[in-house]
Every structure is written in structure tokens, then in C-alpha cells.
Motif scaffolding. Structure first.
Motif, short mmCIF file in Angstrom:
data_model
loop_
_atom_site.label_atom_id
_atom_site.label_comp_id
_atom_site.label_asym_id
_atom_site.label_seq_id
_atom_site.Cartn_x
_atom_site.Cartn_y
_atom_site.Cartn_z
N TYR A 163 47.24 35.51 30.79
CA TYR A 163 46.62 36.43 31.53
C TYR A 163 47.45 37.01 32.64
O TYR A 163 48.13 36.19 33.07
CB TYR A 163 45.04 36.41 32.20
CG TYR A 163 44.98 35.43 33.22
CD1 TYR A 163 45.16 35.70 34.51
CD2 TYR A 163 45.13 33.79 32.98
CE1 TYR A 163 45.04 34.72 35.42
CE2 TYR A 163 45.12 33.01 34.05
CZ TYR A 163 44.95 33.41 35.26
OH TYR A 163 44.97 32.73 36.35
N VAL A 191 39.97 42.74 30.62
CA VAL A 191 38.96 41.97 30.55
C VAL A 191 37.71 42.64 30.48
O VAL A 191 36.85 42.63 29.62
CB VAL A 191 39.01 40.70 31.48
CG1 VAL A 191 37.63 39.99 31.35
CG2 VAL A 191 40.23 39.96 31.43
N LEU A 208 38.62 33.88 31.95
CA LEU A 208 40.10 33.76 31.56
C LEU A 208 40.40 32.60 30.49
O LEU A 208 41.08 32.71 29.71
CB LEU A 208 41.04 33.59 32.85
CG LEU A 208 40.98 34.92 33.58
CD1 LEU A 208 42.03 34.96 34.85
CD2 LEU A 208 41.32 36.43 32.90
N THR A 260 43.52 41.36 34.36
CA THR A 260 42.28 41.38 35.37
C THR A 260 42.45 41.81 36.72
O THR A 260 43.66 41.57 37.24
CB THR A 260 41.76 40.21 34.96
OG1 THR A 260 40.24 40.29 35.56
CG2 THR A 260 42.46 38.96 35.15
#
Length: 123
Positions: free
Chosen positions: A101, A55, A90, A82
């Protein structure tokens, strides 16, 4: 074989994830990128089955990469990686086209299962 492009600005993280994925047998890291600009080039060049995308990166964030690739219809199934569990970021990633994610402290089993699911068309 599931072809993956791995994008993370931290060399040790990229090398570690690559080494772990090599143990899976059915997953191949087709390319790596260390920033958002290089990610876009690698993804367009390799046309992977799945992208593992950090990210937070220099030059272009993972969210920027998602938006750029989606706008040009070049976005493969993507899983955001992340360190931070930031709901707003997110959620923005999922809105921009990510399938989901994973936190970077995920187990190898969970990571490979997510890659296989996303490659098969799931989320």
C-alpha cells in the motif's frame, strides 16, 4: 509499457495521479474506475500489469474488489492507495492479495518505483 488501472472515487485524485503517471514515460493508465463495481469490470476487461486501488469507495470497497478478483483468479498485482494509515485495514488488504500500500501523499518517484517493482514481480 506498464499498463495500470487506476481506481479512486475522487475525480480530482484520479485525474492528478493519471497526469503524474503520464510523466513517467513507461507507465500508461489503461483505464480508470470511480467505484468498486466499475473497478472489477475495468480490471477484467483491461487485464493490466498493475492496479492502483483506493481502499474506501462507494458500492464496493477496495478490499471487496481484492477478494472478488482473487476468488475468480483475476487479481493482477495490486497496490492499495489510502489517505489513512490504518494498520488493520491495510493488513487485511495484503491478506486479500494486495502487494502493498501507499499513502496518497506519496511522491511521484516513490509511486512509479512501486509500480515498476510490482509489475516486475516484486512486492
Amino acid at each position: 509499457m506498464i499498463r495500470v488501472v487506476l481506481v479512486d472515487d475522487q475525480t480530482l485524485v484520479r485525474q492528478g495521479v493519471r497526469s503524474l503517471l503520464e510523466l513517467a514515460g513507461d507507465i500508461e493508465v489503461a483505464a480508470e474506475a470511480s467505484d468498486g463495481d466499475d473497478a472489477v469490470v475495468a480490471i477484467r476487461r483491461e487485464r493490466p500489469d498493475v492496479v492502483l486501488l483506493d481502499v474506501r469507495m462507494p458500492r464496493r470497497s477496495g478490499l471487496d474488489v481484492l477478494r472478488d478478483l482473487r476468488a475468480s483468479a483475476d487479481l493482477p498485482p495490486t497496490i492499495l492507495l489510502t489517505t489513512f494509515d490504518e494498520d488493520a485495514v491495510l493488513l487485511e488488504g495484503v491478506k486479500a492479495g494486495a502487494k502493498g500500500y501507499l499513502l496518497k501523499d506519496v511522491s511521484l518517484e516513490h509511486l512509479t518505483a512501486a509500480i515498476r517493482t510490482v509489475a516486475a514481480g516484486g512486492s
